[in-house]
Design an enzyme around this catalytic site. Structure first.
Site, PDB file in Angstrom:
ATOM      1  N   MET A 172     -11.510  -5.220   5.720  1.00  0.00           N
ATOM      2  CA  MET A 172     -10.709  -4.253   6.479  1.00  0.00           C
ATOM      3  C   MET A 172     -10.427  -4.845   7.860  1.00  0.00           C
ATOM      4  SD  MET A 172      -9.902  -1.620   4.688  1.00  0.00           S
ATOM      5  CE  MET A 172      -9.021  -0.890   6.063  1.00  0.00           C
ATOM      6  N   HIS A 204      -1.455  -1.302  -4.207  1.00  0.00           N
ATOM      7  CA  HIS A 204      -2.680  -0.896  -3.523  1.00  0.00           C
ATOM      8  C   HIS A 204      -2.689   0.622  -3.349  1.00  0.00           C
ATOM      9  CE1 HIS A 204      -6.124  -1.787  -0.911  1.00  0.00           C
ATOM     10  NE2 HIS A 204      -5.660  -0.850  -0.091  1.00  0.00           N
ATOM     11  N   SER A 236       0.837  -1.197   0.000  1.00  0.00           N
ATOM     12  CA  SER A 236       0.000   0.000   0.000  1.00  0.00           C
ATOM     13  C   SER A 236       0.874   1.249   0.000  1.00  0.00           C
ATOM     14  CB  SER A 236      -0.894   0.018   1.239  1.00  0.00           C
ATOM     15  OG  SER A 236      -1.407   1.322   1.416  1.00  0.00           O
ATOM     16  N   MET A 291      -8.754   8.490  -0.375  1.00  0.00           N
ATOM     17  CA  MET A 291      -9.518   8.978   0.780  1.00  0.00           C
ATOM     18  C   MET A 291      -9.967  10.420   0.534  1.00  0.00           C
ATOM     19  SD  MET A 291      -7.148   7.572   3.859  1.00  0.00           S
ATOM     20  CE  MET A 291      -6.484   5.906   3.864  1.00  0.00           C
ATOM     21  N   MET A 320     -12.098   4.911  -0.644  1.00  0.00           N
ATOM     22  CA  MET A 320     -12.689   5.202   0.673  1.00  0.00           C
ATOM     23  C   MET A 320     -13.275   6.605   0.582  1.00  0.00           C
ATOM     24  SD  MET A 320      -9.635   3.562   2.945  1.00  0.00           S
ATOM     25  CE  MET A 320      -8.522   3.660   1.568  1.00  0.00           C
ATOM     26  N   ASP A 332      -4.712   3.786  -1.998  1.00  0.00           N
ATOM     27  CA  ASP A 332      -5.766   4.164  -1.059  1.00  0.00           C
ATOM     28  C   ASP A 332      -6.277   5.560  -1.358  1.00  0.00           C
ATOM     29  OD1 ASP A 332      -5.962   1.922   0.871  1.00  0.00           O
ATOM     30  OD2 ASP A 332      -3.825   2.344   1.130  1.00  0.00           O
ATOM     31  N   ASP A 351      -6.737  -6.054   4.600  1.00  0.00           N
ATOM     32  CA  ASP A 351      -6.098  -4.727   4.579  1.00  0.00           C
ATOM     33  C   ASP A 351      -6.072  -4.159   5.993  1.00  0.00           C
ATOM     34  OD1 ASP A 351      -5.189  -2.187   4.015  1.00  0.00           O
ATOM     35  OD2 ASP A 351      -6.888  -1.626   2.735  1.00  0.00           O
ATOM     36  N   HIS A 393      -8.447   1.318  -3.996  1.00  0.00           N
ATOM     37  CA  HIS A 393      -9.347   1.128  -2.850  1.00  0.00           C
ATOM     38  C   HIS A 393     -10.020   2.462  -2.552  1.00  0.00           C
ATOM     39  CE1 HIS A 393      -9.498   0.180   1.779  1.00  0.00           C
ATOM     40  NE2 HIS A 393     -10.697   0.283   1.251  1.00  0.00           N
TER      41      HIS A 393
HETATM   42  C1  DX5 Z   1      -6.138   2.109   5.624  1.00  0.00           C
HETATM   43  C2  DX5 Z   1      -5.761   1.669   4.246  1.00  0.00           C
HETATM   44  C3  DX5 Z   1      -4.676   0.665   4.192  1.00  0.00           C
HETATM   45  C4  DX5 Z   1      -3.376   1.119   4.825  1.00  0.00           C
HETATM   46  C5  DX5 Z   1      -2.839  -0.089   5.545  1.00  0.00           C
HETATM   47  O1  DX5 Z   1      -7.332   2.782   5.586  1.00  0.00           O
HETATM   48  O2  DX5 Z   1      -6.872   1.106   3.563  1.00  0.00           O
HETATM   49  O3  DX5 Z   1      -4.448   0.183   2.873  1.00  0.00           O
HETATM   50  O4  DX5 Z   1      -2.407   1.583   3.942  1.00  0.00           O
HETATM   51  O5  DX5 Z   1      -1.748   0.284   6.287  1.00  0.00           O
HETATM   52  P1  DX5 Z   1      -0.978  -0.719   7.233  1.00  0.00           P
HETATM   53  O6  DX5 Z   1      -0.548  -1.898   6.379  1.00  0.00           O
HETATM   54  O7  DX5 Z   1       0.152   0.084   7.741  1.00  0.00           O
HETATM   55  O8  DX5 Z   1      -1.938  -1.160   8.311  1.00  0.00           O
HETATM   56 ZN    ZN Z   2      -6.472   0.102   1.598  1.00  0.00          ZN
END
Ligand code: DX5
Ligand code: ZN
Length: 225
Positions: free
Chosen positions: A136, A32, A7, A36, A67, A34, A174, A65
């Site tokens: 998650m 990956h 990620s 947000m 969010m 993310d 994740d 992903h």
């Molecule tokens: C959190 C993200 C993850 C994040 C995971 O909301 O969806 O993908 O990067 O981070 P780690 O592996 O550090 O828990």
């Molecule tokens: Zn993620």
């Protein structure tokens, strides 16, 4: 086969291309990404222009992903930017089926993500449409949190649901994944491991990818409990 999905959230944002090169060279299958929006989760990351820029430098599976609220509005933009897989949160739209249809109609893979408190039954009627279910294992928004152990039986439940439905969909986990927790997630049924801080928080992210995969593959060789 276990797939690794580093990620980018935990990477050094001032040299993304270089960081991606290191995990790609180490054989990571997915990247990956993310996304947000500061509404669905209390953090903001990046949008389609960054994904499009990174696309030029990488052949990994771009695993977006989302969010964000109102995911339907942005799905097309991320696909245009080069996503190979777009995952939407079941909690982010009242029209999950439509959102997944929008992704599939563009000819790429679709995933559905579940927050820790969301019951697996919400994916029951979309299981036949999705290529991946994202469990998650932390509350979304931030990297570096500890895996919530109650998510391990949830992964098992989803594995059983997929088996019953005859679905070949991947189970992605994740949050909180590293060499200690990857074997637990794989034993429960996870097939794609997202890892942020345990990869990019290390001086050698490529080596970290290899070590996490190795820990997980060992577990895969064991008989299922
Ligand atoms: C959190 C993200 C993850 C994040 C995971 O909301 O969806 O993908 O990067 O981070 P780690 O592996 O550090 O828990
Ligand atoms: Zn993620």
């Amino acid at each position: 086969m276990i797939k690794m999905a580093p990620s980018l959230l935990a990477a050094d944002f001032s040299r993304l291309a270089e960081q991606i090169g290191r995990v790609e060279a180490a054989g990571a299958e997915y990247l990956h990404l993310d996304i947000m929006d500061g509404h669905f989760v209390p953090n903001i990351t990046f949008g389609p222009p960054v994904v499009a820029a990174l696309r030029k430098d990488s052949n990994m599976i771009f695993d977006v992903h989302l969010m964000i609220e109102n995911p339907e509005q942005y799905i097309g933009g991320f696909i245009d930017a080069g996503a190979d897989l777009v995952t939407v949160h079941a909690e982010s739209t009242p029209h999950l089926h439509r959102a997944i249809q929008m992704i599939k109609n563009r000819g790429i893979k679709a995933g559905v993500a579940l927050n820790p408190s969301t019951h697996p039954s919400v994916v029951e009627y979309v299981l036949g449409m999705v290529d991946l279910v994202l469990v998650m294992a932390v509350n979304p928004g931030f990297g570096g949190q500890d895996l919530i152990s109650a998510m391990l039986p949830k992964i098992r439940t989803i594995r059983d649901m997929l088996q019953t439905a005859g679905s070949p969909a991947e189970i992605q986990v994740d949050g909180g994944i590293g060499i200690k927790t990857a074997p637990l997630a794989v034993e429960a049924g996870a097939t794609v491991l997202v890892a942020g801080s345990s990869v990019f928080g290390r001086p050698d992210p490529g080596q970290a990818v290899r070590e996490i995969r190795k820990s997980a593959i060992k577990e895969q060789d064991q008989p299922r409990k």
